[in-house]
Scaffold this motif. Structure first.
Motif, PDB file in Angstrom:
ATOM      1  N   LYS A  35      43.044  54.312  27.604  1.00 44.62           N
ATOM      2  CA  LYS A  35      42.006  54.578  26.592  1.00 44.62           C
ATOM      3  C   LYS A  35      42.548  54.375  25.181  1.00 44.62           C
ATOM      4  CE  LYS A  35      38.849  55.887  29.538  1.00 44.62           C
ATOM      5  NZ  LYS A  35      37.727  54.980  29.822  1.00 44.62           N
ATOM      6  N   GLU A  36      41.653  54.051  24.270  1.00 44.06           N
ATOM      7  CA  GLU A  36      42.032  53.873  22.868  1.00 44.06           C
ATOM      8  C   GLU A  36      41.917  55.181  22.088  1.00 44.06           C
ATOM      9  OE1 GLU A  36      42.991  50.947  21.091  1.00 44.06           O
ATOM     10  OE2 GLU A  36      43.369  50.297  23.158  1.00 44.06           O
ATOM     11  N   GLY A  37      41.200  56.132  22.690  1.00 41.76           N
ATOM     12  CA  GLY A  37      40.968  57.389  21.978  1.00 41.76           C
ATOM     13  C   GLY A  37      41.625  58.560  22.673  1.00 41.76           C
ATOM     14  N   PHE A  38      40.956  59.688  22.604  1.00 47.21           N
ATOM     15  CA  PHE A  38      41.548  60.947  23.073  1.00 47.21           C
ATOM     16  C   PHE A  38      41.193  61.194  24.537  1.00 47.21           C
ATOM     17  CE2 PHE A  38      42.323  65.449  23.496  1.00 47.21           C
ATOM     18  CZ  PHE A  38      43.327  65.719  22.575  1.00 47.21           C
ATOM     19  N   SER A  39      42.202  61.565  25.310  1.00 45.47           N
ATOM     20  CA  SER A  39      41.983  61.950  26.704  1.00 45.47           C
ATOM     21  C   SER A  39      42.520  63.355  26.930  1.00 45.47           C
ATOM     22  CB  SER A  39      42.706  60.998  27.656  1.00 45.47           C
ATOM     23  OG  SER A  39      42.204  59.696  27.518  1.00 45.47           O
ATOM     24  N   TYR A  40      41.838  64.058  27.812  1.00 49.22           N
ATOM     25  CA  TYR A  40      42.254  65.425  28.146  1.00 49.22           C
ATOM     26  C   TYR A  40      42.335  65.560  29.653  1.00 49.22           C
ATOM     27  CZ  TYR A  40      41.858  70.492  28.799  1.00 49.22           C
ATOM     28  OH  TYR A  40      42.049  71.794  29.180  1.00 49.22           O
ATOM     29  N   ILE A  41      43.483  65.976  30.141  1.00 47.36           N
ATOM     30  CA  ILE A  41      43.656  66.174  31.585  1.00 47.36           C
ATOM     31  C   ILE A  41      44.123  67.605  31.825  1.00 47.36           C
ATOM     32  CG2 ILE A  41      44.872  65.424  33.675  1.00 47.36           C
ATOM     33  CD1 ILE A  41      45.050  62.638  32.454  1.00 47.36           C
ATOM     34  N   HIS A  42      43.376  68.287  32.664  1.00 47.27           N
ATOM     35  CA  HIS A  42      43.631  69.708  32.925  1.00 47.27           C
ATOM     36  C   HIS A  42      44.139  69.836  34.363  1.00 47.27           C
ATOM     37  CE1 HIS A  42      42.130  74.005  31.929  1.00 47.27           C
ATOM     38  NE2 HIS A  42      42.964  74.088  32.943  1.00 47.27           N
TER      39      HIS A  42
END
Lengths: 93, 287, 391
Positions: B194-201
């Motif tokens: 991705k070019e932006g923000f990723s969130y993995i929990h």
């Protein structure tokens, strides 16, 4: 006191722990591979310590890195936990 | 056993100072298998920060920085900016917080970086309590769980972090579980692209805090997903997909196996079950 | 060189622009915000090629520039008062990681009670942080010190704070001579030392045991001490390059045969100059020492100037409760057993209260009255009365 030679930016050498770690004294039990064909290929990814790897078609467990948690034996029927110490026991045992 | 097995260089985990059966270390190893060598990782105060190295030695083979507690995503923002200005494009920038460093004391910098759509991945590795200080209650501690400063069990629910992060409109949100490494690795690969923000929990049990045996770390984590309490899903550019279909076993199979739920009554267990039945698939059971 | 008529905020921003900062992060606060806005405008207008991180707090702002610095970029931020206090954790951390971050601080009084006016309390709160702290007398100093701060920070591998006072400097226009870009580039060659580098990975800020921790602190202290020789050298190089008159550690003004010395830092130095001129006209043997470098404390240089002085009045726009003003406290500690001068610490200008020639004069009179009377602070101003506190 004697000062240590330290880098300007507080930092540690990459990967250095892998070379010096000795986790044997953390183990009460050790994993033993009883059947190479009964090891879940994901087992190396379940190991917290990077202690089990598939090399040249065979799984091997590092004597030095393994802490004896037993996760690999839980996940793979081909691995079983055996007592780390099998010699004579003291009077309390 | 042999010593030839550790000749393969791992990017993280070999010789780390964590406990035997550490769920955080498993999460780290799985993630690094996906992220690869060209990754800069920042970890705020947490077990993950301290187990990674001492004095002049570390287990990390990628650049690692143990940040202050509140600000790993802010630091990561700065790292990305510095790489950009130097024309470096092929490096993953990751901040990797625990539940405290992401959802609680670290939440401000996380929401800030997400809102700015920084080009980075933030990971919340979730052991559902403040384990680096011995296991106190935090916002990610589930209802009724006993902790070292909450002997009567938590009175309120776990804050739904993936939903909060989803509300930021970021590129990618995913839940993951150390018992599902292939799923976890695939999610990290998506996030890294991705070019932006990723969130993995990531659900990463701590056997000490959860009152389980070290060898149950993965098994208990698996049960969380199988019973529906830890749905595996992703939101890719807002599109929600469940990535694993569990058998939806009774929640009791998961809860009753853990010391932290030892005081759970039948009514409380039933309340948990009713919650899963109503909400599996998202708030209001939308999937 | 070109002559400009600019505020202190603009001077700070111009200094950072001439240094070609690469990563900027800030969180708006009064009175530092005009410097921030000017920097953002430079970037938006394409005059400065930098990445701007719109931080969601002051803590994150410094954390972001710290991250940028660790990844090898030249970084800058601006703040003051409450913002600096919120940053404090990162302030200490940045110094411990030896990152050459430069920060402008538009000094403002600390809450509570709430005040938005100039004072040095914010800078003084960072006393032991390990940052080099420079104080500016005027807007020329703001520009000169900001540019030099980058060279100092990068050579010393220690962060530098450039203090200029809110409103008195941040919002006040003065004539400033500015270096041209080519000159600034030659003065500030960019040397990258990324601590976080995929080509040379390492683990930064590992858990450090008692065997190692003091060694890091020792080397940090050595760097701070080295600043005492490096700062004058950099000032001399700067003055040569730009025909400037930057004083480095400190400046002695009309100290020849002085019996009474005023020691001060920040904008009150400029006011003191006028008063000293006035009193010299009246035949009084009075001089002034401008302390430009406060951290590290230039004790030896200061003591040399005060050898033959009978009275010393130290002007402090800050108060360490139960102790006195920070500068007076430092001087007293340095002077112990070395000087015979009466050192009178005067607290004035707190929270933007008056600190003009009249107040400074009052402080001088208090000092001369207190001969043999011990070294305690006097509070200058119409209310509360000097020498005491008001219930």
């Amino acid at each position: 006191m004697a000062f240590k030679s330290v880098p300007v930016v507080p930092a540690g050498e990459a990967g250095a722990l892998a070379a010096v770690a000795d986790n044997r004294n953390q183990r009460l039990r050790r994993p033993e591979i009883s059947d190479q064909t009964q090891i879940d290929p994901l087992t190396p990814l379940y190991c917290p310590d990077g202690a089990i790897a598939l090399t040249a078609g065979r799984y091997a467990i590092s004597e030095r890195l393994c802490k004896g948690c037993g996760i690999c034996a839980q996940e793979s029927p081909g691995i079983r936990m055996v007592p780390e110490y099998t010699g004579p026991r003291g009077i309390l045992n | 056993m042999t010593d030839s097995a550790n000749t393969a260089e791992e990017l993280f985990g070999q010789g780390h100072a964590g406990c035997k059966g550490c769920g955080a270390a498993i999460a780290g190893r799985q993630a690094m298998a996906a992220l690869g060598r060209r990754t800069i990782i920042t970890v705020p105060a947490s077990c993950m920060a301290t187990l990674g190295g001492g004095n002049t030695q570390t287990t990390w083979r990628t650049p690692f920085y143990h940040t202050l507690f509140e600000c790993a995503p802010a630091v990561a923002s700065g790292i990305r900016a510095a790489l950009d200005i130097q024309g470096v494009k092929d490096v993953n920038v990751v901040s990797w917080g625990g539940d405290a460093g992401s959802a609680d004391i670290g939440f401000q910098s996380l929401t800030g970086a997400a809102e700015r759509q920084e080009h980075m991945i933030h990971v919340l590795y979730d052991n559902e309590m403040y384990m680096n200080t011995g296991g106190q209650t935090g916002s990610q501690t589930p209802l009724y769980a006993i902790t070292t400063n909450g002997a009567l069990g938590k009175k309120v629910r776990k804050k739904n972090m993936p939903a909060i992060m989803e509300a930021h409109g970021i590129d990618y949100v995913a839940s993951a579980n150390i018992a599902f490494p292939a799923d976890l690795i695939a999610k990290f690969q998506k996030a890294a692209a991705k070019e932006g923000f990723s969130y993995i929990h990531i659900l990463a049990p701590c056997h000490r805090g959860w009152g389980i045996k070290p060898d149950q770390t993965v098994d208990i984590a698996r049960r969380a997903t199988e019973c529906g309490l830890w749905e595996l899903y992703e939101l890719d550019q807002g599109r929600r997909t469940r990535t694993y279909e569990p058998g939806l076993t009774p929640v009791a199979d998961y809860l009753r196996a853990q010391g932290r739920f030892r005081n759970l009554t039948d009514a409380e267990t039933a309340e948990y079950q009713a919650y899963v039945d109503a909400h599996y698939g998202g708030w209001g059971g939308k999937n | 060189m070109s002559k400009l008529f600019i505020t202190g905020s603009e001077a700070a921003a111009l200094g950072a622009k001439l240094a070609r900062i690469e990563v900027l992060a800030y969180y708006p606060i009064t009175p530092a915000f005009p410097a921030m806005e000017r920097l953002s405008k430079y970037i938006e207008d394409g005059e400065l090629n930098a990445r701007f991180i719109r931080a969601e707090s002051d803590h994150s702002a410094l954390a972001a520039v710290l991250g940028g610095s660790l990844a090898g970029a030249r970084c800058y931020t601006v703040t003051n008062s409450q913002g600096l206090l919120l940053m404090t954790e990162v302030v200490y951390h940045t110094a411990g990681l030896r990152q050459p971050v430069v920060m402008g601080v538009a000094n403002r009084a600390l809450s509570a009670p709430h005040s938005r006016f100039p004072e040095h309390g914010d800078a003084v709160s960072q006393d032991a942080s390990g940052w080099i702290q420079l104080f500016c007398e005027n807007n020329q100093d703001v520009l000169d010190n900001t540019i030099q701060a980058f060279r100092l920070a990068e050579e010393l591998r220690t962060p530098v704070m450039v203090n200029y006072e809110g409103y008195i400097q941040s919002h006040t226009l003065e004539e400033v001579a500015a270096p041209d870009q080519a000159g600034a580039d030659a003065f500030l060659p960019l040397v990258r030392r990324p601590a976080l580098d995929v080509e040379r990975p390492q683990g930064v800020n590992t858990v450090t045991s008692p065997e190692f921790y003091p060694s890091y602190k020792y080397s940090q202290n050595e760097a701070a001490l080295k600043a005492l020789t490096l700062i004058p050298a950099i000032a001399a190089a700067y003055n040569r390059s730009f025909a400037a008159a930057s004083c480095g550690l400190l400046e002695a003004y009309r100290m020849e045969e002085a019996e009474h010395a005023v020691v001060a830092m920040g904008s009150v130095v400029a006011t003191s100059r006028i008063l000293v001129d006035e009193l010299r006209k009246q035949g009084k043997k009075i001089g002034l020492i401008k302390v430009q470098t406060w951290r590290p404390f230039p004790a030896e240089a200061l003591l040399r100037l005060l050898q033959n002085v009978r009275y010393t009045t130290v002007l402090d726009k800050n108060i360490i409760f139960g102790v006195g003003g920070a500068l007076a406290n430092d001087l007293k500690a340095a002077a112990y057993g070395r000087l015979h001068t009466v050192i009178n610490g005067a607290i004035l200008g707190l929270g933007g209260s008056p600190c003009g020639a009249r107040e400074i004069k009052e402080a001088l009179e208090q000092t001369e009255k207190s001969e043999g009377g011990g070294n305690r602070s006097v509070w200058i101003g119409s209310d509360p009365p000097a020498g005491g506190t008001k219930r």
